[in-house]
Each structure stands twice: as structure tokens, then as C-alpha cells.
Scaffold this active site. Structure first.
Site, PDB file in Angstrom:
ATOM      1  N   PHE A  46       1.897 -10.123  -0.165  1.00 32.24           N
ATOM      2  CA  PHE A  46       1.797 -10.280  -1.621  1.00 32.24           C
ATOM      3  C   PHE A  46       2.657  -9.271  -2.385  1.00 32.24           C
ATOM      4  O   PHE A  46       2.650  -9.252  -3.623  1.00 32.24           O
ATOM      5  CB  PHE A  46       0.333 -10.160  -2.082  1.00 32.24           C
ATOM      6  CG  PHE A  46      -0.335  -8.864  -1.674  1.00 32.24           C
ATOM      7  CD1 PHE A  46      -0.163  -7.712  -2.416  1.00 32.24           C
ATOM      8  CD2 PHE A  46      -1.120  -8.809  -0.517  1.00 32.24           C
ATOM      9  CE1 PHE A  46      -0.767  -6.517  -2.039  1.00 32.24           C
ATOM     10  CE2 PHE A  46      -1.731  -7.612  -0.133  1.00 32.24           C
ATOM     11  CZ  PHE A  46      -1.553  -6.468  -0.896  1.00 32.24           C
ATOM     12  N   LYS A  88      -2.963  -2.908 -16.490  1.00 25.23           N
ATOM     13  CA  LYS A  88      -1.860  -3.751 -16.025  1.00 25.23           C
ATOM     14  C   LYS A  88      -1.495  -4.787 -17.102  1.00 25.23           C
ATOM     15  O   LYS A  88      -2.237  -4.970 -18.073  1.00 25.23           O
ATOM     16  CB  LYS A  88      -2.276  -4.419 -14.710  1.00 25.23           C
ATOM     17  CG  LYS A  88      -2.537  -3.414 -13.566  1.00 25.23           C
ATOM     18  CD  LYS A  88      -2.951  -4.143 -12.292  1.00 25.23           C
ATOM     19  CE  LYS A  88      -3.249  -3.178 -11.156  1.00 25.23           C
ATOM     20  NZ  LYS A  88      -3.594  -3.909  -9.903  1.00 25.23           N
ATOM     21  N   GLU A 128       0.963  10.097  -8.397  1.00 24.07           N
ATOM     22  CA  GLU A 128       1.124   9.103  -9.467  1.00 24.07           C
ATOM     23  C   GLU A 128       1.254   9.753 -10.850  1.00 24.07           C
ATOM     24  O   GLU A 128       2.070   9.315 -11.661  1.00 24.07           O
ATOM     25  CB  GLU A 128      -0.048   8.114  -9.426  1.00 24.07           C
ATOM     26  CG  GLU A 128       0.030   7.215  -8.182  1.00 24.07           C
ATOM     27  CD  GLU A 128      -1.217   6.376  -7.940  1.00 24.07           C
ATOM     28  OE1 GLU A 128      -2.156   6.428  -8.762  1.00 24.07           O
ATOM     29  OE2 GLU A 128      -1.247   5.662  -6.917  1.00 24.07           O
ATOM     30  N   ASN A 187      -5.965  -8.232 -11.495  1.00 29.46           N
ATOM     31  CA  ASN A 187      -7.217  -7.465 -11.544  1.00 29.46           C
ATOM     32  C   ASN A 187      -7.211  -6.318 -12.553  1.00 29.46           C
ATOM     33  O   ASN A 187      -7.941  -5.350 -12.404  1.00 29.46           O
ATOM     34  CB  ASN A 187      -7.632  -7.014 -10.139  1.00 29.46           C
ATOM     35  CG  ASN A 187      -6.638  -6.051  -9.523  1.00 29.46           C
ATOM     36  OD1 ASN A 187      -5.594  -5.765 -10.108  1.00 29.46           O
ATOM     37  ND2 ASN A 187      -6.967  -5.539  -8.351  1.00 29.46           N
ATOM     38  N   TYR A 207       3.814   1.136  -5.747  1.00 26.42           N
ATOM     39  CA  TYR A 207       3.042   0.452  -4.698  1.00 26.42           C
ATOM     40  C   TYR A 207       3.718   0.543  -3.330  1.00 26.42           C
ATOM     41  O   TYR A 207       3.473  -0.303  -2.470  1.00 26.42           O
ATOM     42  CB  TYR A 207       2.821  -1.012  -5.092  1.00 26.42           C
ATOM     43  CG  TYR A 207       1.749  -1.214  -6.154  1.00 26.42           C
ATOM     44  CD1 TYR A 207       0.437  -0.778  -5.934  1.00 26.42           C
ATOM     45  CD2 TYR A 207       2.036  -1.844  -7.358  1.00 26.42           C
ATOM     46  CE1 TYR A 207      -0.554  -0.966  -6.890  1.00 26.42           C
ATOM     47  CE2 TYR A 207       1.046  -2.038  -8.320  1.00 26.42           C
ATOM     48  CZ  TYR A 207      -0.246  -1.594  -8.077  1.00 26.42           C
ATOM     49  OH  TYR A 207      -1.222  -1.787  -9.020  1.00 26.42           O
ATOM     50  N   HIS A 225      -5.397  -0.271 -12.713  1.00 25.35           N
ATOM     51  CA  HIS A 225      -5.076   0.533 -11.535  1.00 25.35           C
ATOM     52  C   HIS A 225      -5.743   1.892 -11.668  1.00 25.35           C
ATOM     53  O   HIS A 225      -5.819   2.438 -12.772  1.00 25.35           O
ATOM     54  CB  HIS A 225      -3.559   0.742 -11.415  1.00 25.35           C
ATOM     55  CG  HIS A 225      -3.221   1.806 -10.408  1.00 25.35           C
ATOM     56  ND1 HIS A 225      -3.161   1.534  -9.059  1.00 25.35           N
ATOM     57  CD2 HIS A 225      -3.011   3.139 -10.550  1.00 25.35           C
ATOM     58  CE1 HIS A 225      -2.910   2.679  -8.415  1.00 25.35           C
ATOM     59  NE2 HIS A 225      -2.808   3.658  -9.297  1.00 25.35           N
ATOM     60  N   THR A 234     -11.289  -3.902  -5.518  1.00 24.69           N
ATOM     61  CA  THR A 234      -9.967  -4.520  -5.697  1.00 24.69           C
ATOM     62  C   THR A 234     -10.086  -6.020  -5.956  1.00 24.69           C
ATOM     63  O   THR A 234      -9.413  -6.561  -6.835  1.00 24.69           O
ATOM     64  CB  THR A 234      -9.112  -4.270  -4.438  1.00 24.69           C
ATOM     65  OG1 THR A 234      -9.076  -2.858  -4.187  1.00 24.69           O
ATOM     66  CG2 THR A 234      -7.703  -4.800  -4.616  1.00 24.69           C
ATOM     67  N   ARG A 287     -12.609   5.100  -9.889  1.00 25.35           N
ATOM     68  CA  ARG A 287     -12.517   3.916  -9.021  1.00 25.35           C
ATOM     69  C   ARG A 287     -13.789   3.075  -9.127  1.00 25.35           C
ATOM     70  O   ARG A 287     -13.741   1.844  -9.075  1.00 25.35           O
ATOM     71  CB  ARG A 287     -12.313   4.343  -7.557  1.00 25.35           C
ATOM     72  CG  ARG A 287     -10.985   5.027  -7.278  1.00 25.35           C
ATOM     73  CD  ARG A 287      -9.862   4.062  -7.086  1.00 25.35           C
ATOM     74  NE  ARG A 287     -10.021   3.220  -5.908  1.00 25.35           N
ATOM     75  CZ  ARG A 287      -9.091   2.361  -5.488  1.00 25.35           C
ATOM     76  NH1 ARG A 287      -7.948   2.215  -6.155  1.00 25.35           N
ATOM     77  NH2 ARG A 287      -9.295   1.624  -4.419  1.00 25.35           N
TER      78      ARG A 287
HETATM   79  P1  GDP Z   1      -6.490  -1.061  -5.659  1.00 23.79           P
HETATM   80  O1  GDP Z   1      -6.244   0.375  -5.292  1.00 23.79           O
HETATM   81  O2  GDP Z   1      -7.957  -1.381  -5.819  1.00 23.79           O
HETATM   82  O3  GDP Z   1      -5.713  -1.500  -6.868  1.00 23.79           O
HETATM   83  O4  GDP Z   1      -6.038  -1.963  -4.413  1.00 23.79           O
HETATM   84  P2  GDP Z   1      -4.796  -1.777  -3.390  1.00 23.79           P
HETATM   85  O5  GDP Z   1      -4.189  -0.423  -3.506  1.00 23.79           O
HETATM   86  O6  GDP Z   1      -5.281  -2.211  -2.054  1.00 23.79           O
HETATM   87  O7  GDP Z   1      -3.778  -2.876  -3.884  1.00 23.79           O
HETATM   88  C1  GDP Z   1      -2.999  -2.651  -5.032  1.00 23.79           C
HETATM   89  C2  GDP Z   1      -2.959  -3.910  -5.862  1.00 23.79           C
HETATM   90  O8  GDP Z   1      -2.290  -4.922  -5.134  1.00 23.79           O
HETATM   91  C3  GDP Z   1      -4.310  -4.505  -6.203  1.00 23.79           C
HETATM   92  O9  GDP Z   1      -4.941  -3.908  -7.307  1.00 23.79           O
HETATM   93  C4  GDP Z   1      -3.939  -5.939  -6.477  1.00 23.79           C
HETATM   94  O10 GDP Z   1      -3.379  -6.099  -7.781  1.00 23.79           O
HETATM   95  C5  GDP Z   1      -2.837  -6.184  -5.456  1.00 23.79           C
HETATM   96  N1  GDP Z   1      -3.377  -6.788  -4.235  1.00 23.79           N
HETATM   97  C6  GDP Z   1      -4.053  -6.185  -3.233  1.00 23.79           C
HETATM   98  N2  GDP Z   1      -4.418  -7.067  -2.285  1.00 23.79           N
HETATM   99  C7  GDP Z   1      -3.956  -8.262  -2.715  1.00 23.79           C
HETATM  100  C8  GDP Z   1      -3.995  -9.586  -2.179  1.00 23.79           C
HETATM  101  O11 GDP Z   1      -4.559  -9.837  -1.103  1.00 23.79           O
HETATM  102  N3  GDP Z   1      -3.395 -10.573  -2.916  1.00 23.79           N
HETATM  103  C9  GDP Z   1      -2.785 -10.310  -4.098  1.00 23.79           C
HETATM  104  N4  GDP Z   1      -2.211 -11.333  -4.763  1.00 23.79           N
HETATM  105  N5  GDP Z   1      -2.703  -9.087  -4.630  1.00 23.79           N
HETATM  106  C10 GDP Z   1      -3.291  -8.073  -3.958  1.00 23.79           C
HETATM  107 MG    MG Z   2      -4.582   1.319  -4.539  1.00 29.68          MG
END
Ligand code: GDP
Ligand code: MG
Length: 162
Positions: free
Chosen positions: A68, A20, A137, A123, A60, A126, A102, A96
Site C-alpha cells: 500500500f 492527514k 519526526e 484514517n 513513511y 498520524h 490504525t 496514540r
Molecule cells: P499508524 O502508526 O497507526 O498510522 O500505522 P502504521 O505506521 O502501521 O501505518 C502508517 C499509515 O499507513 C496508516 O496510518 C495508514 O494510513 C496506512 N496503512 C497502514 N496499513 C495499511 C493498509 O493495510 N492499507 C492501507 N491502504 N493503508 C495502510
Molecule cells: Mg506509524
């Protein structure tokens, strides 16, 4: 010939990994690539690009209802990202695990997120979360022509059929 989105469950499984904008900005590109490379996975596609907000929204789309979401789209499209496809046995799930949870504060030390960041909203990386999202994707970020089918001479030292 392997379908360009890979074959989940085989040694030709493929996953979409992206560094990212914070990872690029912070100089962590090599760190991320090194982890996948050392493990033995094969890099089959790589490009630096900046996502439009529309593309970030698509990527996303499953999170569109979340509070968010707006911030996430801005973050993901705020600068260059490194898009990659990595191939190898169990690369989706193991990828992963290499990324870590996450929320970086719940990510184990030794993982990319556990070692290199502290905010869920910044974070670093991805990774596709399953066979369906990997396929989707890879198809949305890459064309077939951008994916390389090749054999590495080291594969006999990395990949065993039993
Ligand atoms: P990932 O698959 O581990 O990346 O997690 P998710 O698919 O649940 O969410 C996608 C991305 O959205 C995450 O990697 C974070 O960058 C962002 N994200 C998820 N949950 C939150 C949150 O509670 N707050 C914020 N600011 N960003 C979030
Ligand atoms: Mg995800």
C-alpha cells in the site's frame, strides 16, 4: 531550555501529530485539536502545509516495502495537512491512544479514528509511535524556530509534580 524534540519520560515529552488530508478536507481539524487541548497537553508547534511526495516517502520510509506504500504516499501528499507538536507527560503513548488503532474498525469508540473514520487508508491522523520516531519526526517536520517554549498560567492546575 527543553531540546526542541522534547525529553521523553518527563513532563517535557513531545510528539508529532498530523491531521492527514482527509481530516482537513472533512472539517475535522478542530475535533482533533480539541481532544489534545482538553486533555491538558500543550501545543508547541502548528502549521498547515502540503507534503511533497518525497517528504511523504521519507515520513513513511519504514513502510517502503509494503503493497500500500504508493497509495499511502499519494494520499498523504494529496492536500494540506496540519502538522503539530504536543507536549506533556506520556504524550507519545497517550496520544496514540487518543488516535485509536490504525484500522478504524478496530479503533475503540471514543478515539478519534473510532469515532470519525472507517478505512485504514483514510484514517485521519498520524501520531509518532515511540520516543525515537517522535524525535525523528519533530526534527523532520519542524525547525527549532517553529517550536514555542512557553509557560501557561493554567499549568499549575494541570501539571502536578507528584
Ligand atoms: P499508524 O502508526 O497507526 O498510522 O500505522 P502504521 O505506521 O502501521 O501505518 C502508517 C499509515 O499507513 C496508516 O496510518 C495508514 O494510513 C496506512 N496503512 C497502514 N496499513 C495499511 C493498509 O493495510 N492499507 C492501507 N491502504 N493503508 C495502510
Ligand atoms: Mg506509524
Amino acid at each position: 531550555v527543553t531540546p526542541y524534540t522534547g525529553v521523553p519520560g518527563t513532563k517535557h515529552e513531545r510528539t508529532f501529530i498530523a491531521i492527514k488530508p482527509d481530516g482537513v478536507e472533512r472539517g475535522l481539524i478542530s475535533e482533533v485539536i480539541a481532544r489534545f487541548e482538553k486533555k491538558g497537553y500543550k501545543l508547541v508547534a502548528l502549521k498547515l502545509m502540503t507534503a511533497t511526495e518525497a517528504r511523504a516517502r521519507d515520513h513513511y520510509a519504514d513502510l517502503a516495502g509494503r503493497p500500500f506504500f504508493g497509495g499511502l504516499v499519494k494520499y498523504f501528499s494529496s492536500g494540506p495537512i496540519v502538522c503539530m507538536v504536543w507536549e506533556g507527560t506520556d504524550v507519545i503513548l497517550t496520544g496514540r491512544k487518543i488516535l485509536g488503532a490504525t484500522n478504524p474498525n478496530q479503533a475503540a469508540p471514543g478515539t478519534l479514528r473510532g469515532d470519525n473514520c472507517i478505512s485504514t487508508g483514510r484514517n485521519l491522523v498520524h501520531g509518532s509511535d515511540g520516543p525515537d520516531s517522535a524525535k525523528h519526526e519533530i526534527g523532520m517536520w519542524f525547525t527549532q524556530a517553529e517550536i514555542q517554549d512557553y509557560t501557561r498560567s493554567i499549568d499549575e492546575w494541570v501539571v502536578s509534580d507528584n
